[in-house]
Design a protein around this motif. Structure first.
Motif, mmCIF file in Angstrom:
data_model
loop_
_atom_site.group_PDB
_atom_site.id
_atom_site.type_symbol
_atom_site.label_atom_id
_atom_site.label_comp_id
_atom_site.label_asym_id
_atom_site.label_seq_id
_atom_site.Cartn_x
_atom_site.Cartn_y
_atom_site.Cartn_z
ATOM 1 N N CYS A 26 0.830 -1.210 0.000
ATOM 2 C CA CYS A 26 0.000 0.000 0.000
ATOM 3 C C CYS A 26 0.865 1.262 0.000
ATOM 4 O O CYS A 26 0.564 2.226 -0.703
ATOM 5 N N LEU A 27 1.919 1.251 0.764
ATOM 6 C CA LEU A 27 2.830 2.393 0.814
ATOM 7 C C LEU A 27 3.462 2.641 -0.556
ATOM 8 O O LEU A 27 3.562 3.789 -1.006
ATOM 9 N N MET A 28 3.875 1.605 -1.232
ATOM 10 C CA MET A 28 4.470 1.753 -2.566
ATOM 11 C C MET A 28 3.459 2.298 -3.574
ATOM 12 O O MET A 28 3.822 3.095 -4.445
ATOM 13 N N LEU A 29 2.198 1.883 -3.481
ATOM 14 C CA LEU A 29 1.178 2.423 -4.380
ATOM 15 C C LEU A 29 0.952 3.915 -4.133
ATOM 16 O O LEU A 29 0.794 4.693 -5.075
ATOM 17 N N VAL A 30 0.965 4.329 -2.884
ATOM 18 C CA VAL A 30 0.811 5.748 -2.561
ATOM 19 C C VAL A 30 2.004 6.547 -3.085
ATOM 20 O O VAL A 30 1.842 7.636 -3.646
ATOM 21 N N VAL A 31 3.204 6.019 -2.935
ATOM 22 C CA VAL A 31 4.407 6.700 -3.443
ATOM 23 C C VAL A 31 4.348 6.800 -4.969
ATOM 24 O O VAL A 31 4.681 7.840 -5.540
ATOM 25 N N ALA A 32 3.906 5.741 -5.634
ATOM 26 C CA ALA A 32 3.804 5.764 -7.100
ATOM 27 C C ALA A 32 2.773 6.797 -7.551
ATOM 28 O O ALA A 32 3.006 7.532 -8.522
ATOM 29 N N LEU A 33 1.657 6.891 -6.858
ATOM 30 C CA LEU A 33 0.645 7.889 -7.193
ATOM 31 C C LEU A 33 1.188 9.301 -6.991
ATOM 32 O O LEU A 33 0.964 10.185 -7.805
ATOM 33 N N PHE A 113 -1.096 6.826 -15.211
ATOM 34 C CA PHE A 113 -0.703 5.967 -14.100
ATOM 35 C C PHE A 113 -0.186 4.653 -14.677
ATOM 36 O O PHE A 113 -0.892 3.657 -14.734
ATOM 37 N N PHE A 114 1.050 4.706 -15.169
ATOM 38 C CA PHE A 114 1.742 3.559 -15.730
ATOM 39 C C PHE A 114 0.922 2.920 -16.841
ATOM 40 O O PHE A 114 0.606 3.577 -17.806
ATOM 41 N N VAL A 115 0.541 1.663 -16.727
ATOM 42 C CA VAL A 115 -0.167 0.964 -17.798
ATOM 43 C C VAL A 115 -1.675 1.111 -17.698
ATOM 44 O O VAL A 115 -2.394 0.594 -18.532
ATOM 45 N N PHE A 116 -2.163 1.844 -16.707
ATOM 46 C CA PHE A 116 -3.603 1.938 -16.489
ATOM 47 C C PHE A 116 -4.261 3.017 -17.339
ATOM 48 O O PHE A 116 -5.460 3.184 -17.302
ATOM 49 N N GLY A 117 -3.500 3.766 -18.089
ATOM 50 C CA GLY A 117 -4.076 4.749 -18.989
ATOM 51 C C GLY A 117 -3.585 6.158 -18.735
ATOM 52 O O GLY A 117 -2.894 6.441 -17.774
ATOM 53 N N SER A 118 -3.986 7.029 -19.634
ATOM 54 C CA SER A 118 -3.604 8.420 -19.567
ATOM 55 C C SER A 118 -4.864 9.270 -19.444
ATOM 56 O O SER A 118 -5.852 9.024 -20.132
ATOM 57 N N PHE A 119 -4.816 10.256 -18.573
ATOM 58 C CA PHE A 119 -5.973 11.113 -18.343
ATOM 59 C C PHE A 119 -5.570 12.564 -18.590
ATOM 60 O O PHE A 119 -4.870 13.152 -17.775
ATOM 61 N N PRO A 120 -6.011 13.133 -19.730
ATOM 62 C CA PRO A 120 -5.639 14.531 -20.004
ATOM 63 C C PRO A 120 -6.464 15.493 -19.150
ATOM 64 O O PRO A 120 -7.677 15.329 -19.006
ATOM 65 N N ILE A 121 -5.783 16.481 -18.576
ATOM 66 C CA ILE A 121 -6.463 17.543 -17.846
ATOM 67 C C ILE A 121 -5.950 18.873 -18.374
ATOM 68 O O ILE A 121 -4.874 18.942 -18.963
ATOM 69 N N GLU A 122 -6.733 19.913 -18.181
ATOM 70 C CA GLU A 122 -6.325 21.232 -18.655
ATOM 71 C C GLU A 122 -6.017 22.117 -17.454
ATOM 72 O O GLU A 122 -6.873 22.330 -16.603
ATOM 73 N N LEU A 123 -4.795 22.603 -17.425
ATOM 74 C CA LEU A 123 -4.391 23.543 -16.389
ATOM 75 C C LEU A 123 -4.642 24.949 -16.910
ATOM 76 O O LEU A 123 -4.444 25.229 -18.085
ATOM 77 N N GLN A 124 -5.078 25.823 -16.029
ATOM 78 C CA GLN A 124 -5.387 27.186 -16.437
ATOM 79 C C GLN A 124 -4.814 28.152 -15.409
ATOM 80 O O GLN A 124 -4.914 27.916 -14.208
#
Length: 136
Positions: A26-33, A113-124
């Protein structure tokens, strides 16, 4: 009664190893995020600074023609935002003394998030100021 407690105590020997392994996972998943999300916060901060600096330059020169400063900031930060000016223009790109200068920057960033996909967001980022130049 004591025999039952001793027997129960003997039966739970390996449980702490499993709990520790799950905790470390769980700690490693939090660090990866965190490693995926922190660069986005850094880019947002850079975008805010980018907006503040080009508005300040526009205030000083009294014009939205600050392409040299924009190119310097693009090279320095690695960002290439879309730039939208909203000003009280006097003539051409010139803004009269105390005229409003507003800028909005938009930058699209992919959070993957690695192999789980890409999520585009727009920063403004937005910044505003007042012209410091008087045109006759």
């Amino acid at each position: 009664m004591r025999k039952k407690l001793k027997k129960l105590k003997k039966d739970c020997r390996g449980e702490s190893y499993i709990d520790t392994a799950i905790g470390v996972l769980c700690l490693m998943l939090v660090v990866a995020l965190a490693m995926v999300l922190f660069p986005v916060f850094i880019q947002k901060q850079q975008l805010d600074t980018f907006a503040d600096e080009i508005v300040r330059q526009a205030e000083i020169v009294g014009s939205t023609n600050v392409s040299v400063r924009i190119e310097e900031l693009k090279a320095k930060t690695g960002l290439n935002p879309e730039i939208y000016w909203d000003c009280d223009y006097y003539s051409g790109n010139k803004v009269q003394l105390n005229g409003d200068i507003n800028v909005t920057l938009k930058q699209r960033v992919n959070i993957g998030f690695f192999v789980f996909g890409s999520f585009p967001i727009e920063l403004q980022a937005r910044a505003s100021g007042k012209s410091e130049v008087y045109y006759k």
